[in-house]
Structures are given as structure tokens and as C-alpha cells.
Design an enzyme around this catalytic site. Structure first.
Site, PDB file in Angstrom:
ATOM      1  N   ASP A   1      -6.084   2.299  -3.369  1.00 51.66           N
ATOM      2  CA  ASP A   1      -7.417   2.076  -2.800  1.00 51.66           C
ATOM      3  C   ASP A   1      -7.922   3.355  -2.144  1.00 51.66           C
ATOM      4  O   ASP A   1      -9.058   3.432  -1.714  1.00 51.66           O
ATOM      5  CB  ASP A   1      -7.453   0.875  -1.831  1.00 51.66           C
ATOM      6  CG  ASP A   1      -6.430   0.953  -0.719  1.00 51.66           C
ATOM      7  OD1 ASP A   1      -5.637   1.923  -0.696  1.00 51.66           O
ATOM      8  OD2 ASP A   1      -6.406   0.043   0.125  1.00 51.66           O
TER       9      ASP A   1
ATOM     10  N   SER B   1       0.811  -1.215   0.000  1.00 53.91           N
ATOM     11  CA  SER B   1       0.000   0.000   0.000  1.00 53.91           C
ATOM     12  C   SER B   1       0.853   1.277   0.000  1.00 53.91           C
ATOM     13  O   SER B   1       1.624   1.498  -0.909  1.00 53.91           O
ATOM     14  CB  SER B   1      -0.966  -0.031   1.177  1.00 53.91           C
ATOM     15  OG  SER B   1      -1.798   1.099   1.163  1.00 53.91           O
TER      16      SER B   1
ATOM     17  N   ASP C   1      -2.799   6.625  -3.103  1.00 50.62           N
ATOM     18  CA  ASP C   1      -1.705   6.014  -2.340  1.00 50.62           C
ATOM     19  C   ASP C   1      -1.085   4.903  -3.198  1.00 50.62           C
ATOM     20  O   ASP C   1      -1.482   4.706  -4.350  1.00 50.62           O
ATOM     21  CB  ASP C   1      -2.208   5.495  -0.984  1.00 50.62           C
ATOM     22  CG  ASP C   1      -3.117   4.291  -1.121  1.00 50.62           C
ATOM     23  OD1 ASP C   1      -3.949   4.292  -2.040  1.00 50.62           O
ATOM     24  OD2 ASP C   1      -2.988   3.336  -0.331  1.00 50.62           O
TER      25      ASP C   1
ATOM     26  N   ASP D   1      -1.203   1.652  -3.523  1.00 52.22           N
ATOM     27  CA  ASP D   1      -1.987   0.609  -4.205  1.00 52.22           C
ATOM     28  C   ASP D   1      -3.355   1.125  -4.640  1.00 52.22           C
ATOM     29  O   ASP D   1      -4.226   0.341  -5.032  1.00 52.22           O
ATOM     30  CB  ASP D   1      -2.108  -0.660  -3.346  1.00 52.22           C
ATOM     31  CG  ASP D   1      -2.924  -0.446  -2.082  1.00 52.22           C
ATOM     32  OD1 ASP D   1      -3.103   0.719  -1.670  1.00 52.22           O
ATOM     33  OD2 ASP D   1      -3.381  -1.440  -1.502  1.00 52.22           O
TER      34      ASP D   1
HETATM   35 MG    MG Z   1      -3.706   1.523   0.224  1.00 51.16          MG
END
Ligand code: MG
Length: 463
Positions: free
Chosen positions: A244, A97, A240, A242
Site C-alpha cells: 500500500d 504489512s 512495503d 502489502d
Molecule cells: Mg502496508
């Protein structure tokens, strides 16, 4: 909390705890716990070690007798979206992440597209510690095939849920900062497909994160904040590592705290649906309740953490959910935090209302949320928590409500304060919210000094 899995999967430093053997062992354990006759998906982010660990994961599953569909470097929500649609038993996502570049990790996605439950994580950890991972005979080895349609399917799904025509007509200009993370594979494509003019910052996938740190905080987004007014854009968005999460900068170049966007989207969803439940953790702003109540909306509070929010949304049949860190969930799309879906929804809101993002935000009730932290040794954690209510004189006043869902939250007519131990670090977090910034600062400062005093007192008397 598990021994390896944190709030959002496993995250470790590459070359230290995270190595080839660990990944093979952990993915083998995942196969033991959730593997069945259905294929398993493997996806990864743009970190330097991600393609390697993804191949180790695919190989481990294959020699364990499972068929594997290898997706691609992509956002975590894009991998989540693929799981039910490809009728897979699970997805293994290699990602850390927003963590610094030396980290990587493993996220497990269940067959419904939601993150593994705590119970599944515990079963996986147990299997890992017992070394349960198998290699089948030569004639039972699973296949490994590339599945290249994931990004297309995901972006088509998002477009089908928003008014693309209205967005196109508004002729918006956007600055997008991918932070060299996984959104580089989707965000520019998404904006282009919706007919927007955009400027891209840090738009190439690079696991060293040369452009900025991958956590989208105000301090890390100075380039984006400067670029929005400089290019006369309607808004800026950053994801961010990744993707999400989505964080916004308005047309006036102001960084928008996540709880403001949460409030704006909650009101929009409830107003549009004519009521419904919003799910959010106890750390969220009172403004969410304020804006949804007049439209027949209800707020269901949970503990902190997106997997908890997602599961509660399924259980309550919620129409929207989210956290103050920029993670928002739209169940018509999927019960997962989703940066690209959030961007599409914000663009739709701006296009539909004909207003500027700054105007929409300034119309919301004014609330100020202050966050502070204090070091607290883990052995003292429970003791501190049990003394917090009396320390804050909670319940002294009839108008005061005490909520102990996660930490201790004391709600008064003037504002609220929450004292909560961090799930991952030896610290206590103090959140305070009030309608004016001075009152919020004061509330946070008073509470913080009381907690510090309590910790000092307990340390002095602790054996
Ligand atoms: Mg994330």
C-alpha cells in the site's frame, strides 16, 4: 484505540497470540458485526502463514452462513479495490504489512473499500470477547468460490487513470524492489503492461523476506539505491510488505524521503485540477501548503493514521491525500493508500514533464524534516502532553500558532516542531522542520532535551 486493532488492523506474532483459534474467533466476530446477504472477500499477502489463515477465515465465514469469494495473494489496495466492485459486504485481508516475518495479522475492509472505522473495530472486538461466532445448519452453509480476476481488474483500473501513451513514449527504465512482498504479484506485471523496461529485485513472493526487511526505509533499500545508477535507470521504486506504500529512488541514486514525493504529487494534483483539498496528517511538511496555495489548493490536517486520512478525504471531497511514510491516496482510483497507483502517477509525471525525477524534486522548496524519539512510560503520557505548550513557550510570540490535533505542534515563522506520543509504543516522537538542515537539527535537539528533562522531572515527582 482498540484492544486488538492498532492503527492499521491487528498484528501479532504467529504461534503466540496469533493462532488458528484466534483467527477463527476474530473472523467469526467480523461476520457477526458486518455480515449480511452479500458475499465476503478473503485475500492474503505472501507470509508463510497467510494461505492457512486465509482458509481458516473462508471456512469460518462459510459455516457461519456467508458466501465467500476467495481472491488471491495480492496487495491490500488490490483487495480494497475489489470490495465495492464485487458488491461484497467486506473483505478480510490476512496481512501484517511491513512487520517482520514472524508477524501476521487481520485487516478489515468495509463495503466502500475503506478500512474499518474505529467504531466497527470496537464492535468486532466486543463480539470477539463475548465469543459471538456462529455455525449454521447444514443446509445454510455458505459457498466458497475462487475469484481470480482481482489483479487484472485492479491494474486495468489504474491504467485507465494515467496517460499510458505518454509513459510508453518516454521509454523509461525502472528498478522495482518488491521486497518479496505482495507487490511481486502486481508490480512487474504493471510495468510490463505499460511497456516499460525494468529490472526486478526481490521479485518473488517469499514470506521469510530473504532479500530485505519489508519496511521500505533507506537502510533497507541499499540494493535499490545502488541498482538505479548502476543500470542507468530513470527511477527506482520499492513497496512495503502489502504494497500500500511506494518509496522512490531518483535517477541520481538518492533515496527520496516520503514527504518530498507527497509534496510533488500534491502540487501536480492541485495544478491539474485547478485547486482542491489535500488531506495529510499534522506530521507532514510545510512544503505541501507552500506548493499548493499558489494554485488555489488547501490543506486539511488530520491525526496520524491512514484510516483517518481516508475518511477525512471522503468527508472533505479531497483530490489527494497522503502521509510522509510513502502512503498516498488518489480518490479517483480509491480512498486507500495504494503503491501501484502511486507508481503509475510518478511515471506519468516524469513522462509528461519530460524532466528527470531528480530535477522535479530539486525544484521543490527546500525543507528538512528531522524525526527523533524518547522513551516515556505510558502512565506519564497525558501529563507530559499537558505540559508541552508551556515547556516550548508556545503562544509567547504573536507569530506562533499552536495545533493540538494530535500531540502538540508549534508553528513559528522559522519552522515547526511537533511532540506526539506514539499510539503503539511507550515513546514520544519529536518532529522538527526548517528550511535549512542545521536549523531543523537544532530545533529537534533542543525540543528533545526539553522533553527528556520534563519526563525526568515528572518521574521524580510521580508517586
Ligand atoms: Mg502496508
Amino acid at each position: 484505540m482498540g484492544r486488538f486493532f492498532g492503527t492499521n488492523g491487528i498484528r501479532e506474532v504467529v504461534g503466540e497470540n496469533l493462532n488458528a483459534r484466534f483467527v477463527a474467533g476474530m473472523v467469526g466476530a467480523i461476520a457477526e458485526v458486518v455480515g449480511d446477504s452479500r458475499p465476503m472477500l478473503v485475500a492474503w499477502d505472501g507470509r508463510t502463514s497467510s494461505p492457512a489463515f486465509a482458509r481458516i477465515a473462508a471456512g469460518t465465514l462459510s459455516v457461519g452462513g456467508l458466501d465467500v469469494l476467495e481472491l488471491a495473494a495480492m496487495p491490500t489496495p488490490c483487495a480494497q479495490y475489489s470490495v465495492p466492485r464485487l458488491k461484497a459486504s467486506c473483505a478480510v485481508v490476512i496481512t501484517a504489512s511491513h512487520n517482520p516475518p514472524e508477524f501476521n495479522g487481520i485487516k478489515g475492509i468495509a463495503d466502500d473499500g475503506l478500512e474499518f472505522t474505529t467504531r466497527t473495530e470496537e464492535a468486532v472486538e466486543k463480539a470477539y470477547l463475548e465469543g459471538r461466532s456462529r455455525t449454521v445448519r447444514f443446509d445454510q452453509v455458505g459457498s466458497i468460490r475462487a475469484e481470480t480476476g482481482g489483479i487484472e481488474r485492479y491494474l486495468n483500473g489504474i491504467r485507465s487513470l494515467v496517460d499510458v501513451e505518454a509513459i510508453r513514449k518516454r521509454n523509461l527504465r525502472v528498478v522495482v524492489d518488491c521486497g518479496n512482498g505482495a507487490s511481486a504479484t502486481t508490480a512487474p506485471l504493471q510495468l510490463g503492461q505499460m511497456g516499460l523496461r525494468y529490472v526486478s529485485l526481490n521479485g518473488n513472493l517469499d514470506g521469510v523476506f530473504p532479500g530485505r526487511s519489508s519496511e521500505p526505509t533507506e537502510a533497507n533499500l541499499r540494493d535499490l539505491v545502488a541498482s538505479v545508477p548502476a543500470t542507468r535507470a530513470d527511477l527506482g521504486v520499492a513497496h512495503d510488505g502489502d504494497a500500500d506504500r511506494a518509496v522512490f529512488v531518483d535517477d541520481r541514486g538518492r533515496f527520496i524521503p516520503g514527504e518530498r514525493v507527497l509534496t510533488l504529487l500534491a502540487r501536480e494534483e492541485v495544478q491539474h485540477a485547478g485547486g482542491g483539498t489535500i488531506v495529510t496528517p499534522v506530521t507532514s511538511s510545510q512544503s505541501v501548503e507552500d506548493v499548493v496555495t499558489p494554485f488555489g489548493g488547501k490543506v486539511h490536517y488530520t491525526r496520524v493514521g491512514s484510516p483517518v486520512v481516508a475518511r477525512a478525504m471522503v468527508e472533505t471531497g479531497a483530490i489527494f491525500g497522503g502521509e510522509e511514510n510513502g502512503g498516498y491516496l488518489f480518490p479517483k482510483h480509491q480512498c486507500a493508500r495504494d503503491g501501484a497507483m502511486t507508481l503509475a502517477k510518478v511515471l506519468e509525471l516524469v513522462a509528461r514533464t519530460g524532466k528527470k525525477l531528480s530535477q522535479l524534486l530539486d525544484e521543490l522548496p527546500p525543507y528538512f524534516l528531522v524525526k527523533k524519539k524518547v522513551a516515556c512510560p505510558i502512565p506519564l503520557r497525558q501529563k507530559v502532553l499537558s505540559e508541552v505548550p508551556s515547556m516550548l513557550d508556545a503562544g509567547k510570540d504573536a507569530a506562533t500558532r499552536v495545533v493540538t490535533l494530535d500531540g502538540v505542534k508549534v508553528i513559528t515563522p522559522k519552522g515547526w516542531v511537533l511532540v506526539r506520543p506514539s499510539g503503539t509504543e511507550p515513546i514520544y516522537r519529536v518532529f522538527a522542520e526548517a528550511r535549512d538542515p542545521k536549523a531543523a537539527e537544532e530545533l529537534a535537539a533542543t525540543t528533545l532535551s526539553k522533553v527528556e528533562e520534563l519526563i525526568r522531572k515528572l518521574q521524580g515527582t510521580a508517586p
